[in-house]
Motif scaffolding. Structure first.
Motif, PDB file in Angstrom:
ATOM      1  N   LEU A 284       0.836  -1.200   0.000  1.00 44.34           N
ATOM      2  CA  LEU A 284       0.000   0.000   0.000  1.00 44.34           C
ATOM      3  C   LEU A 284       0.869   1.248   0.000  1.00 44.34           C
ATOM      4  N   SER A 285       0.379   2.277  -0.683  1.00 48.69           N
ATOM      5  CA  SER A 285       1.078   3.563  -0.747  1.00 48.69           C
ATOM      6  C   SER A 285       0.051   4.684  -0.680  1.00 48.69           C
ATOM      7  N   LEU A 286       0.432   5.816  -0.049  1.00 50.32           N
ATOM      8  CA  LEU A 286      -0.480   6.957   0.022  1.00 50.32           C
ATOM      9  C   LEU A 286      -0.444   7.793  -1.251  1.00 50.32           C
ATOM     10  N   THR A 287       0.623   7.659  -2.006  1.00 51.11           N
ATOM     11  CA  THR A 287       0.745   8.425  -3.251  1.00 51.11           C
ATOM     12  C   THR A 287       1.016   7.460  -4.403  1.00 51.11           C
ATOM     13  N   ALA A 288       0.698   7.890  -5.603  1.00 52.55           N
ATOM     14  CA  ALA A 288       0.953   7.059  -6.774  1.00 52.55           C
ATOM     15  C   ALA A 288       2.453   6.820  -6.898  1.00 52.55           C
ATOM     16  N   PRO A 289       2.899   5.564  -6.778  1.00 51.60           N
ATOM     17  CA  PRO A 289       4.342   5.304  -6.788  1.00 51.60           C
ATOM     18  C   PRO A 289       4.950   5.506  -8.173  1.00 51.60           C
ATOM     19  N   GLN A 290       6.175   5.958  -8.201  1.00 48.64           N
ATOM     20  CA  GLN A 290       6.907   6.141  -9.451  1.00 48.64           C
ATOM     21  C   GLN A 290       8.275   5.500  -9.319  1.00 48.64           C
ATOM     22  N   GLY A 291       8.802   5.044 -10.449  1.00 51.61           N
ATOM     23  CA  GLY A 291      10.127   4.457 -10.437  1.00 51.61           C
ATOM     24  C   GLY A 291      10.194   3.143  -9.680  1.00 51.61           C
ATOM     25  N   ILE A 292       9.139   2.332  -9.754  1.00 51.76           N
ATOM     26  CA  ILE A 292       9.149   1.022  -9.104  1.00 51.76           C
ATOM     27  C   ILE A 292       8.965  -0.055 -10.170  1.00 51.76           C
ATOM     28  N   ASN A 296       1.370  -3.440 -11.480  1.00 54.09           N
ATOM     29  CA  ASN A 296      -0.050  -3.305 -11.164  1.00 54.09           C
ATOM     30  C   ASN A 296      -0.242  -2.326 -10.011  1.00 54.09           C
ATOM     31  N   VAL A 297      -0.704  -1.123 -10.316  1.00 49.67           N
ATOM     32  CA  VAL A 297      -0.953  -0.090  -9.311  1.00 49.67           C
ATOM     33  C   VAL A 297      -2.418   0.315  -9.428  1.00 49.67           C
ATOM     34  N   LEU A 298      -3.179   0.110  -8.354  1.00 47.76           N
ATOM     35  CA  LEU A 298      -4.628   0.280  -8.404  1.00 47.76           C
ATOM     36  C   LEU A 298      -5.090   1.327  -7.387  1.00 47.76           C
ATOM     37  N   PRO A 299      -5.772   2.372  -7.805  1.00 51.99           N
ATOM     38  CA  PRO A 299      -6.350   3.314  -6.832  1.00 51.99           C
ATOM     39  C   PRO A 299      -7.389   2.574  -5.992  1.00 51.99           C
ATOM     40  N   ALA A 300      -7.355   2.811  -4.676  1.00 55.10           N
ATOM     41  CA  ALA A 300      -8.243   2.083  -3.766  1.00 55.10           C
ATOM     42  C   ALA A 300      -8.634   2.967  -2.594  1.00 55.10           C
ATOM     43  N   THR A 301      -9.595   2.470  -1.827  1.00 62.44           N
ATOM     44  CA  THR A 301     -10.034   3.154  -0.610  1.00 62.44           C
ATOM     45  C   THR A 301     -10.108   2.141   0.525  1.00 62.44           C
ATOM     46  N   VAL A 302      -9.530   2.492   1.672  1.00 58.08           N
ATOM     47  CA  VAL A 302      -9.580   1.601   2.829  1.00 58.08           C
ATOM     48  C   VAL A 302     -11.024   1.449   3.287  1.00 58.08           C
ATOM     49  N   ARG A 303     -11.433   0.215   3.448  1.00 58.77           N
ATOM     50  CA  ARG A 303     -12.793  -0.051   3.920  1.00 58.77           C
ATOM     51  C   ARG A 303     -12.806  -0.457   5.391  1.00 58.77           C
ATOM     52  N   THR A 304     -11.996  -1.464   5.751  1.00 58.61           N
ATOM     53  CA  THR A 304     -11.889  -1.887   7.149  1.00 58.61           C
ATOM     54  C   THR A 304     -10.444  -2.255   7.443  1.00 58.61           C
ATOM     55  N   VAL A 305     -10.076  -2.148   8.721  1.00 59.81           N
ATOM     56  CA  VAL A 305      -8.748  -2.551   9.182  1.00 59.81           C
ATOM     57  C   VAL A 305      -8.949  -3.469  10.384  1.00 59.81           C
ATOM     58  N   MET A 306      -8.343  -4.658  10.318  1.00 54.84           N
ATOM     59  CA  MET A 306      -8.557  -5.655  11.355  1.00 54.84           C
ATOM     60  C   MET A 306      -7.221  -6.215  11.814  1.00 54.84           C
ATOM     61  N   PRO A 307      -6.967  -6.266  13.136  1.00 52.81           N
ATOM     62  CA  PRO A 307      -5.715  -6.841  13.633  1.00 52.81           C
ATOM     63  C   PRO A 307      -5.550  -8.278  13.172  1.00 52.81           C
ATOM     64  N   GLY A 308      -4.322  -8.665  12.845  1.00 55.41           N
ATOM     65  CA  GLY A 308      -4.040 -10.028  12.425  1.00 55.41           C
ATOM     66  C   GLY A 308      -3.668 -10.901  13.600  1.00 55.41           C
ATOM     67  N   THR A 309      -2.949 -11.997  13.307  1.00 52.14           N
ATOM     68  CA  THR A 309      -2.578 -12.952  14.349  1.00 52.14           C
ATOM     69  C   THR A 309      -1.223 -12.637  14.980  1.00 52.14           C
ATOM     70  N   ASN A 339      -7.079   4.290   8.006  1.00 50.39           N
ATOM     71  CA  ASN A 339      -8.415   4.272   8.607  1.00 50.39           C
ATOM     72  C   ASN A 339      -9.456   4.168   7.504  1.00 50.39           C
ATOM     73  N   PRO A 340     -10.658   3.686   7.827  1.00 52.17           N
ATOM     74  CA  PRO A 340     -11.706   3.598   6.806  1.00 52.17           C
ATOM     75  C   PRO A 340     -11.914   4.920   6.083  1.00 52.17           C
ATOM     76  N   GLY A 341     -12.009   4.853   4.760  1.00 60.18           N
ATOM     77  CA  GLY A 341     -12.192   6.046   3.935  1.00 60.18           C
ATOM     78  C   GLY A 341     -10.901   6.612   3.382  1.00 60.18           C
ATOM     79  N   ARG A 342      -9.756   6.129   3.862  1.00 61.22           N
ATOM     80  CA  ARG A 342      -8.473   6.656   3.428  1.00 61.22           C
ATOM     81  C   ARG A 342      -8.165   6.221   1.987  1.00 61.22           C
ATOM     82  N   PRO A 343      -7.892   7.156   1.066  1.00 58.88           N
ATOM     83  CA  PRO A 343      -7.503   6.773  -0.294  1.00 58.88           C
ATOM     84  C   PRO A 343      -6.052   6.292  -0.317  1.00 58.88           C
ATOM     85  N   VAL A 344      -5.812   5.208  -1.010  1.00 63.62           N
ATOM     86  CA  VAL A 344      -4.467   4.640  -1.095  1.00 63.62           C
ATOM     87  C   VAL A 344      -4.265   4.075  -2.510  1.00 63.62           C
ATOM     88  N   PHE A 345      -3.076   3.576  -2.745  1.00 62.56           N
ATOM     89  CA  PHE A 345      -2.787   2.846  -3.972  1.00 62.56           C
ATOM     90  C   PHE A 345      -2.346   1.433  -3.582  1.00 62.56           C
TER      91      PHE A 345
END
Length: 357
Positions: A284-292, A296-309, A339-345
């Motif tokens: 995940l990235s907060l800004t559109a990555p360059q030079g990587i 496959n880079v997809l604009p997305a929005t955080v829906r839920t965040v859940m602790p793992g194991t 957090n929910p609603g956060r735009p990411v890539f």
């Protein structure tokens, strides 16, 4: 066609207590060894008489503890494919298949030829089981079950005894069986790669109980499911269409997430397939990555965040018309303020998607 299972049965040190419905398509019973999968399918088949409960197929009782009804296996109209093929060694493939057809209420030559063509076993008809590979034996066993004209097909770990090469050989035939027949399938497996490729409905069993049940795609992208699958198995399953094969060995896929590039797929443009993306392969990235290097880079929005194991979290993303699951460290989630609603890539390496996926 709907199978409804609600039963309770006590074994020594273990109690099976399940309630679920299986719809058209492939319903997979998934869970670790000892979770109760085979006991459930045996109860449906009539090989186990549960202490209490009711099993119905299209509203017809196969078993009902309240009324005392318990149909014997041969009157249930079900086909059963076991982990080992259980072919008759003294009969040819043709004779094994005809034995299955003997049980059919309406048998004809056309159905025999259709099944032989569907499973690609025409060249095997005069051989005996001892001269067949493991994958060939399983295809014949499936054919024998189909020729009994079952109302539902039961498959208990049909690929568990096969090596990877034989599994790759038989999986396309199982896909054809799912897509080209209207016979619902109850499929038992502890291999998520099989389940993700074949199932339409997923039922997760643990310690004799149903932990989650529902459409495969919906459950696989749900962070709450990951706890029952294990962190390494967590991920998303998407429908995809082959768009084109590029000269550099990559295939372009059209998915609900958008276009994805993956290592070349052995399917013609226009072919429909499924794509599994592991949560641990999504960055995940907060800004559109360059030079990587990732393609496959997809604009997305955080829906839920859940602790793992462990020191990780599972992040469910809304991407295009579907959802994607990402597994990142809790430290990264805090640093990125996920957090929910956060735009990411969302970033998916092409080479992370293997042929098995």
């Amino acid at each position: 066609m709907t199978l409804s299972v609600a039963l309770r049965h006590r074994f020594a040190g273990f109690t099976l207590d399940v309630d679920f419905q299986a719809q058209a398509g492939v319903t997979a019973l998934f869970g670790r060894s000892g979770s109760g999968k085979t006991s459930v399918i045996n109860a449906v088949a009539g090989l186990l008489r549960p202490d209490a409960g009711r099993i119905t197929l299209d509203g017809r009782d196969l078993a009902n503890s309240e009324t005392g009804r318990f149909l014997p296996p041969h009157r249930r109209g079900l086909g059963y494919v076991f982990q080992d093929s259980r072919l008759f060694p003294h009969l040819s493939v043709r004779q094994n298949l005809l034995y299955g057809r003997w049980f059919a209420r309406h048998a004809d030559r056309i159905i025999f030829d259709d099944v032989v063509a569907l499973l690609g076993i025409g060249d095997l008809l005069d051989r005996r089981p001892g001269a067949l590979s493991g994958g060939e034996k399983q295809r014949v066993a499936i054919g024998r079950a189909l020729l009994s004209r079952p109302r539902m097909l039961l498959m208990d770990e049909p690929l568990a005894a096969l090596d990877d090469a034989r599994k790759s050989e038989i999986l396309p035939y199982l896909e054809r069986l799912r897509d080209q027949t209207r016979i619902p399938i109850l499929y038992v497996s502890h291999a998520m790669s099989e389940v993700a490729r074949l199932a339409t409905t997923l039922v997760i069993l643990q310690d004799g109980k149903v932990m989650r049940a529902g459409p495969l795609g919906q459950l696989m992208s749900d962070p709450e499911t990951a706890g029952h699958l294990g962190a390494e198995q967590a991920g998303s399953v998407l429908s995809a269409r082959v768009e084109a094969h590029d000269d550099d060995g990559l295939t372009r896929l059209s998915t609900p997430l958008g276009q994805l590039l993956v290592p070349q797929v052995s399917a013609a443009p226009g072919h429909l397939l499924r794509l599994r993306i592991h949560a641990q392969d999504v960055m995940l990235s907060l800004t559109a990555p360059q030079g990587i290097s990732a393609l496959n880079v997809l604009p997305a929005t955080v829906r839920t965040v859940m602790p793992g194991t462990g020191p990780d979290v599972l992040v469910q993303l809304s991407v295009g018309q579907d959802h994607l699951l990402a597994r990142v460290t809790a430290r990264s989630a805090t640093a990125l303020a996920l957090n929910p609603g956060r735009p990411v890539f969302a970033i998916v390496k092409s080479v992370a998607v293997t042929r098995r996926d």
